[in-house]
Design a protein around this motif. Structure first.
Motif, PDB file in Angstrom:
ATOM      1  N   PRO A  43       0.884  -1.080   0.073  1.00  0.00           N
ATOM      2  CA  PRO A  43       0.029   0.005   0.107  1.00  0.00           C
ATOM      3  C   PRO A  43       0.699   1.182  -0.002  1.00  0.00           C
ATOM      4  N   ALA A  44       2.049   1.317   0.898  1.00  0.00           N
ATOM      5  CA  ALA A  44       2.773   2.357   0.881  1.00  0.00           C
ATOM      6  C   ALA A  44       3.342   2.831  -0.554  1.00  0.00           C
ATOM      7  N   ARG A  45       3.797   1.763  -1.316  1.00  0.00           N
ATOM      8  CA  ARG A  45       4.229   1.962  -2.510  1.00  0.00           C
ATOM      9  C   ARG A  45       3.306   2.556  -3.592  1.00  0.00           C
ATOM     10  N   ARG A  46       1.925   1.611  -3.733  1.00  0.00           N
ATOM     11  CA  ARG A  46       0.921   2.344  -4.352  1.00  0.00           C
ATOM     12  C   ARG A  46       0.595   3.839  -4.192  1.00  0.00           C
ATOM     13  N   MET A  47       0.882   4.416  -3.138  1.00  0.00           N
ATOM     14  CA  MET A  47       0.615   5.709  -2.837  1.00  0.00           C
ATOM     15  C   MET A  47       2.130   6.655  -3.012  1.00  0.00           C
ATOM     16  N   HIS A  48       3.017   5.921  -3.601  1.00  0.00           N
ATOM     17  CA  HIS A  48       4.357   6.605  -3.513  1.00  0.00           C
ATOM     18  C   HIS A  48       4.858   7.087  -2.339  1.00  0.00           C
ATOM     19  N   LEU A  49       4.456   6.621  -1.325  1.00  0.00           N
ATOM     20  CA  LEU A  49       4.906   6.642   0.164  1.00  0.00           C
ATOM     21  C   LEU A  49       6.061   6.071   0.129  1.00  0.00           C
ATOM     22  N   ASP A  50       7.400   6.320  -0.666  1.00  0.00           N
ATOM     23  CA  ASP A  50       8.491   5.457  -0.296  1.00  0.00           C
ATOM     24  C   ASP A  50       9.331   5.723   0.879  1.00  0.00           C
ATOM     25  N   ASP A  51       8.712   6.419   1.805  1.00  0.00           N
ATOM     26  CA  ASP A  51       9.698   6.814   2.913  1.00  0.00           C
ATOM     27  C   ASP A  51       9.192   5.889   4.038  1.00  0.00           C
ATOM     28  N   ARG A  52       8.148   4.825   3.666  1.00  0.00           N
ATOM     29  CA  ARG A  52       7.805   4.054   4.909  1.00  0.00           C
ATOM     30  C   ARG A  52       7.137   2.747   4.165  1.00  0.00           C
ATOM     31  N   GLY A  53       6.640   1.793   5.229  1.00  0.00           N
ATOM     32  CA  GLY A  53       5.965   0.477   4.671  1.00  0.00           C
ATOM     33  C   GLY A  53       7.187  -0.702   4.881  1.00  0.00           C
ATOM     34  N   ILE A  54       8.528  -0.224   5.375  1.00  0.00           N
ATOM     35  CA  ILE A  54       9.584  -1.112   5.268  1.00  0.00           C
ATOM     36  C   ILE A  54      10.484  -0.973   6.389  1.00  0.00           C
ATOM     37  N   ILE A  55      10.981  -1.607   7.269  1.00  0.00           N
ATOM     38  CA  ILE A  55      12.039  -1.555   8.119  1.00  0.00           C
ATOM     39  C   ILE A  55      13.300  -1.443   7.454  1.00  0.00           C
ATOM     40  N   ALA A  56      13.995  -0.217   7.298  1.00  0.00           N
ATOM     41  CA  ALA A  56      15.280   0.047   6.651  1.00  0.00           C
ATOM     42  C   ALA A  56      15.876   1.604   6.738  1.00  0.00           C
ATOM     43  N   PRO A  57      17.036   1.441   7.074  1.00  0.00           N
ATOM     44  CA  PRO A  57      17.598   2.532   7.137  1.00  0.00           C
ATOM     45  C   PRO A  57      17.183   3.905   6.130  1.00  0.00           C
ATOM     46  N   GLY A  58      16.899   5.099   7.033  1.00  0.00           N
ATOM     47  CA  GLY A  58      16.330   6.275   6.127  1.00  0.00           C
ATOM     48  C   GLY A  58      14.897   6.258   6.067  1.00  0.00           C
ATOM     49  N   LYS A  59      14.511   5.355   6.282  1.00  0.00           N
ATOM     50  CA  LYS A  59      12.718   5.357   6.463  1.00  0.00           C
ATOM     51  C   LYS A  59      12.253   5.605   7.715  1.00  0.00           C
ATOM     52  N   ILE A  60      11.099   6.162   7.512  1.00  0.00           N
ATOM     53  CA  ILE A  60      10.272   6.793   8.929  1.00  0.00           C
ATOM     54  C   ILE A  60      10.190   5.666   9.920  1.00  0.00           C
ATOM     55  N   ALA A  61      10.707   5.943  10.958  1.00  0.00           N
ATOM     56  CA  ALA A  61      10.607   4.895  12.102  1.00  0.00           C
ATOM     57  C   ALA A  61       9.173   4.369  12.726  1.00  0.00           C
ATOM     58  N   ASP A  62       8.210   3.930  11.914  1.00  0.00           N
ATOM     59  CA  ASP A  62       7.104   3.480  12.315  1.00  0.00           C
ATOM     60  C   ASP A  62       7.170   1.722  12.324  1.00  0.00           C
ATOM     61  N   PHE A  63       7.128   1.550  13.518  1.00  0.00           N
ATOM     62  CA  PHE A  63       7.013   0.072  13.741  1.00  0.00           C
ATOM     63  C   PHE A  63       6.337  -0.620  14.836  1.00  0.00           C
ATOM     64  N   LEU A  64       6.239  -1.825  14.954  1.00  0.00           N
ATOM     65  CA  LEU A  64       5.345  -2.524  15.888  1.00  0.00           C
ATOM     66  C   LEU A  64       5.917  -3.715  16.446  1.00  0.00           C
ATOM     67  N   LEU A  65       5.703  -4.015  17.730  1.00  0.00           N
ATOM     68  CA  LEU A  65       6.244  -5.392  18.190  1.00  0.00           C
ATOM     69  C   LEU A  65       4.893  -6.166  18.506  1.00  0.00           C
ATOM     70  N   LEU A  66       5.191  -7.425  17.911  1.00  0.00           N
ATOM     71  CA  LEU A  66       3.922  -8.365  18.071  1.00  0.00           C
ATOM     72  C   LEU A  66       4.456  -9.631  19.065  1.00  0.00           C
ATOM     73  N   ASN A  67       3.710 -10.186  19.617  1.00  0.00           N
ATOM     74  CA  ASN A  67       3.920 -11.357  20.339  1.00  0.00           C
ATOM     75  C   ASN A  67       3.999 -12.814  19.431  1.00  0.00           C
ATOM     76  N   ASP A  68       3.062 -12.491  18.402  1.00  0.00           N
ATOM     77  CA  ASP A  68       2.712 -13.698  17.505  1.00  0.00           C
ATOM     78  C   ASP A  68       2.392 -13.226  16.128  1.00  0.00           C
ATOM     79  N   LEU A  69       2.123 -14.128  14.993  1.00  0.00           N
ATOM     80  CA  LEU A  69       1.581 -13.648  13.924  1.00  0.00           C
ATOM     81  C   LEU A  69       0.257 -14.220  13.717  1.00  0.00           C
ATOM     82  N   GLU A  70      -0.557 -14.171  14.628  1.00  0.00           N
ATOM     83  CA  GLU A  70      -1.987 -14.538  14.404  1.00  0.00           C
ATOM     84  C   GLU A  70      -2.874 -13.378  14.853  1.00  0.00           C
TER      85      GLU A  70
END
Lengths: 588, 588
Positions: free
Chosen positions: B293-320
């Motif tokens: 979705p970030a790429r669809r909207m040309h929001l290339d500064d987010r949607g991925i955990i990588a250097p230089g990208k906006i620090a938007d992230f979550l911690l999850l206990n599980d993948l359910e």
């Protein structure tokens, strides 16, 4: 035809309807004829129909030609869109050079990168014709055809623990301020890894087109870096890494540099062919040469066969050669082979022939109207060399000297630093007897008259010389040879031609290519240019120069951002540290 | 932590370093502590770290709340970026309404779509508070936070064989002229296929968020249409089609509408959870809710955990469950569970607590400063209804009438057209004895005083009524009920509240939600709003209304772009043909 369905990465039988410059519909095979009875139909004979190739990292000047001529040659190979980083013409003429490219009408769609590193280093280390600074970048950002900042390379200027206002930081911020989301920051970071790679990415530069290994492909992808793979990156191991991890979304195939004689035989389609040869599925290679690159550059109107998108497409006989049987650009037929039967239908082939942009006549017609401003044809201003310019004089008494030498290899453009001890006689270093070649650079913009000297190992083995103004990136006049007489001859000839590439031996010019536009671009048809360049190449090889690309090898002796020891008009430079290196290390 | 590596769609042990609002580095596990010894470290305890969710098709007003409050509630569920199509507030207040949203400061990043269809039809078919035309669109295109034209739906206005200058064509061209590549055209085309679908795509509208089937997923993807899958599209078959064909690049998960009481329990994370339950790999579902979705909207500064990208992230206990244990937005801690041990390190939790944007106090503080202009709180202008407004009079002599009736279903918002024969007594149609509900719309913008009537089958089965100004998309005052007394009561109450949702029976208001801002938005904390709405919902269900979402079912009785027969303030409308339909088809 069998249409490439981008999102499923597969082919299925379909027909494609075109209206104007765009695809109107992609329908079940046969449906178009029923649906649009008054429309001409070309029977693709079950051939593969794929989107036109999109090459997002390349330099037109590497083909020693200009945009209109590049388009004429490369379009029939299937490349319908390029993003050109015109940093060679920018080194010679600055913004005016880039604008002269942009102004040319071409059938191919040509977008531009802003050259971020013109000059490659700075005015204390090399003399270029012009620079691209904040003002020029701002002007380019106003151009709709500019998609990215190209080849950001100096990672040391980007270290985050050091917030200095470096030139590159200013340019990056300017891009982001003026264009926000609508600009890409393209990098050049060979071998960068670990913490250094993270630092580079932190500034927002998130693409790299330099040589990759299997390891770098994974590391860079994991860190969100977009990879543009050129020929030298396409080893079986690298391709395997891409395939194993399904990195097609993050990989584009690019050409970077295509020599004129190679361009005659293909452009991005050659890279696609090699990717498949090295183990990539044809469908994945097509995807990486059409959709992925278009998306990287936010060119959402192309790179896929779908309604509403620009009608850029090719017909292929097979998925190995990628030599198109037919090429359509924006709905117009650029090329159609006689194999394709167009006789049964009212498709007006004659008008196609007239429309066609790949006729040689087309070249001449364009060339008649002078393509560039007059002063572009008079850009070589340096002294006429004498034989003594090709002697190495020492200014103190000694019998020997220890010298730093650029050792070239038989593959690629990197040099190694080696030291040699040479005899000195009558105050002159006897470099000839040591089997070395002498490299001399003449600053050619009439700015300071710099002349610098360097020594090269493993260049020419026989008596002779070559000279060129096509010497990256500053394009000063570089002479390389094994004797002063031929070196003088070659220098004088290039100076007289107002730029070019020439080889000489035994007091005669063996071969030459005039590059009269800025000393780097030919005004002749590419077929002629390629033939002439081929002769220079052969002549240099006959003089014992051994490299996979002797033209590029010699030209990049002057490139101060390519490892390890290079020569600018200011003298030798250690590329990594960007420190000056003395030619004579020690007087003995 | 186990970091989500977007391009390999896998997790590996890493540590993530943050500097300011961006990710500084993603390094081998443990490396950060060594590298940045003076920096606070949170031990994620091996939890999963993924990018913040990006929801690119949604309406804030569906939650009956305003941006700041939406952000306060949805951010702790892990949604860090949304693209909001504020077409409800636009129907009430036009450009001023959208601007009032944009002006609110929120911790969540909120981008906007330009509502392309305000009003949903036109001023001859319905009366809305305002319209978004060329001028308003041009103004919105100047806003940096506007990413797309939202919900283009009228495919009949886009047929290529008919080049009429329709409103939607003008808007599309305006978008392209003003913003070129930097704008997306989002569509709404339920059930469109074949030639019609090709036509729609030809205009450049290349996304769809309506209900999909396994077949439509494949057909639309093959034609280059981007798919935004909301809850109702997530059937096992649809998910299977996405997975079988690896369409993750072309699919984003979206919420579209989230009711206030549902919002308390999750936002995009609910959709991710359901996608996984229906058979999608967790890694693929995360990809489709972050990177795609970030790429669809040309929001290339987010949607991925990588250097230089906006620090938007979550911690999850599980993948359910996808209920985040910690949420970081732009490097700031929004939520951190007590389960995460932050004691061993100098991480200053207290400042996080102060910083935290999810406190209820925060709501009140913001609400104290009036959020909207005064007149937004006084937007309901219609007559106070009398009981006779809820009678159906016939103006000619007859004993029976054949009427067109909207038959609602127990799932979704579509109605069917059915005809019923009703008795007429003393010039009045006896609709009550037929087990029908009467729907009456009062135009409420003080423009023309329209009052329209319709009949509904399978709504209330008991005596009672409901009334609301939250009636899509024009938000006139809609009353639905089985007796005039309760209908009058409910209408009068909503009018007095200046908007809201109320249920009545036996001459008493059973439950109510004030929606004092434009008649569609509450100024109360979402927890309070949700509780009140829950009571209205329960009351309506107790009156026999049977639907998976009675609130939405009733509200969309007024939506003239949702199949098949709907009621506007001008009367009944055949949605497909956009022709008026008489309530009384025949006098018998």
């Amino acid at each position: 035809v069998k249409v490439f369905l981008t999102f499923r990465k597969t082919f299925e039988d379909r027909c494609v309807a075109v209206k104007g410059d765009r695809i109107l519909a992609v329908l079940e095979a046969g449906a178009a004829k029923q649906m649009f009875p008054d429309t001409a139909v070309i029977d693709g004979g079950g051939r593969y129909l794929i989107p036109g190739f999109v090459d997002i990292h390349m330099h037109i000047e590497s083909s020693m030609t200009y945009p209109a001529e590049f388009s004429r040659i490369a379009l029939p190979h299937g490349t319908t869109t390029i993003v050109a980083d015109a940093h060679e013409i920018a080194n010679v003429f600055g913004l005016e050079g880039i604008r002269s490219f942009m102004e040319q009408k071409t059938d191919m769609d040509i977008f531009y990168a802003i050259p971020s590193s013109v000059p490659a280093t700075n005015e204390r280390l090399e003399t270029s014709g012009a620079a691209i600074g904040k003002e020029e970048t701002a002007a380019l950002l106003d151009c709709d055809e500019v998609l990215c900042l190209g080849e950001v390379m100096n990672f040391q200027e980007l270290a985050p623990e050091d917030d200095r206002e470096t030139k590159i930081r200013r340019l990056i911020r300017l891009c982001q301020e003026k264009r926000g989301r609508d600009i890409r920051l393209e990098g050049h970071c060979p071998g960068l890894r670990g913490v250094d790679l993270n630092r580079f990415l932190y500034e927002g530069v998130d693409a790299d087109h330099t040589q990759q290994t299997a390891e770098s492909v994974v590391e860079k992808s994991d860190l969100g870096m977009f990879l543009e793979l050129q020929m030298k990156s396409l080893t079986p191991e690298t391709v395997q890494a891409v395939c194993d991890h399904h990195l097609y979304e993050n990989v584009a195939l690019v050409t970077d540099d295509t020599m004129p004689d190679h361009l005659l035989h293909g452009q991005l389609n050659r890279i696609v062919r090699v990717a498949v040869q090295k183990g990539m599925r044809a469908e994945d290679a097509i995807y990486c040469a059409t959709y992925t690159p278009a998306r990287r550059m936010h060119l959402d109107d192309r790179g896929i066969i779908a309604p509403g998108k620009i009608a850029d497409f090719l017909l292929l006989n097979d998925l190995e050669e990628f030599s198109p049987e037919a090429v359509f650009k924006s709905g117009r037929c650029v090329k159609i082979s006689d194999e394709i039967d167009t006789s049964k239908d009212p498709f007006d082939l004659e008008s196609v022939e007239n429309d066609r942009c790949n006729s040689e006549a087309n070249h001449y017609e364009k060339a008649e109207k002078q393509l560039f401003p007059e002063h572009f044809y008079h850009s070589v201003s340096c002294k006429e060399a004498q034989e003594e310019d090709f002697e190495l004089r020492v200014d103190r008494t000694c019998s020997k000297v220890r010298v730093n030498v650029m050792q070239i290899g038989t593959f690629g453009t990197a040099t190694k630093v080696v030291q040699r001890i040479l005899r000195v006689e009558n105050g002159t270093v006897c470099w000839q007897e040591a089997g070395l070649s002498l490299a001399v650079i003449f600053e050619r913009y009439g700015k300071n008259g710099n002349i610098s000297h360097g020594l090269v190992e493993e260049a020419f083995t026989k008596e002779g010389a070559a000279a060129t103004t096509w010497s990256h990136d500053s394009h000063n006049l570089l002479v390389l040879g094994t004797n002063p007489r031929d070196m003088k001859l070659a220098q004088n000839r290039i100076r007289k031609l107002e730029g070019g590439y020439a080889a000489a031996a035994n007091g005669t010019i063996l071969a030459e290519v005039p590059l009269c536009i800025g000393g780097i671009i030919s005004d002749e048809p590419l077929e002629v240019l390629a033939k002439k360049l081929g002769k220079v190449r052969t002549a240099m090889e006959a003089l014992g120069y051994e490299n996979n690309n002797v033209i590029m090898s010699m030209s990049t002796l002057a490139l101060p951002v390519s490892p390890a020891l290079k020569l600018t008009d200011y003298g030798l430079l250690d590329v990594k540290t960007q420190n000056r290196v003395e030619l004579i290390e020690e007087y003995i």
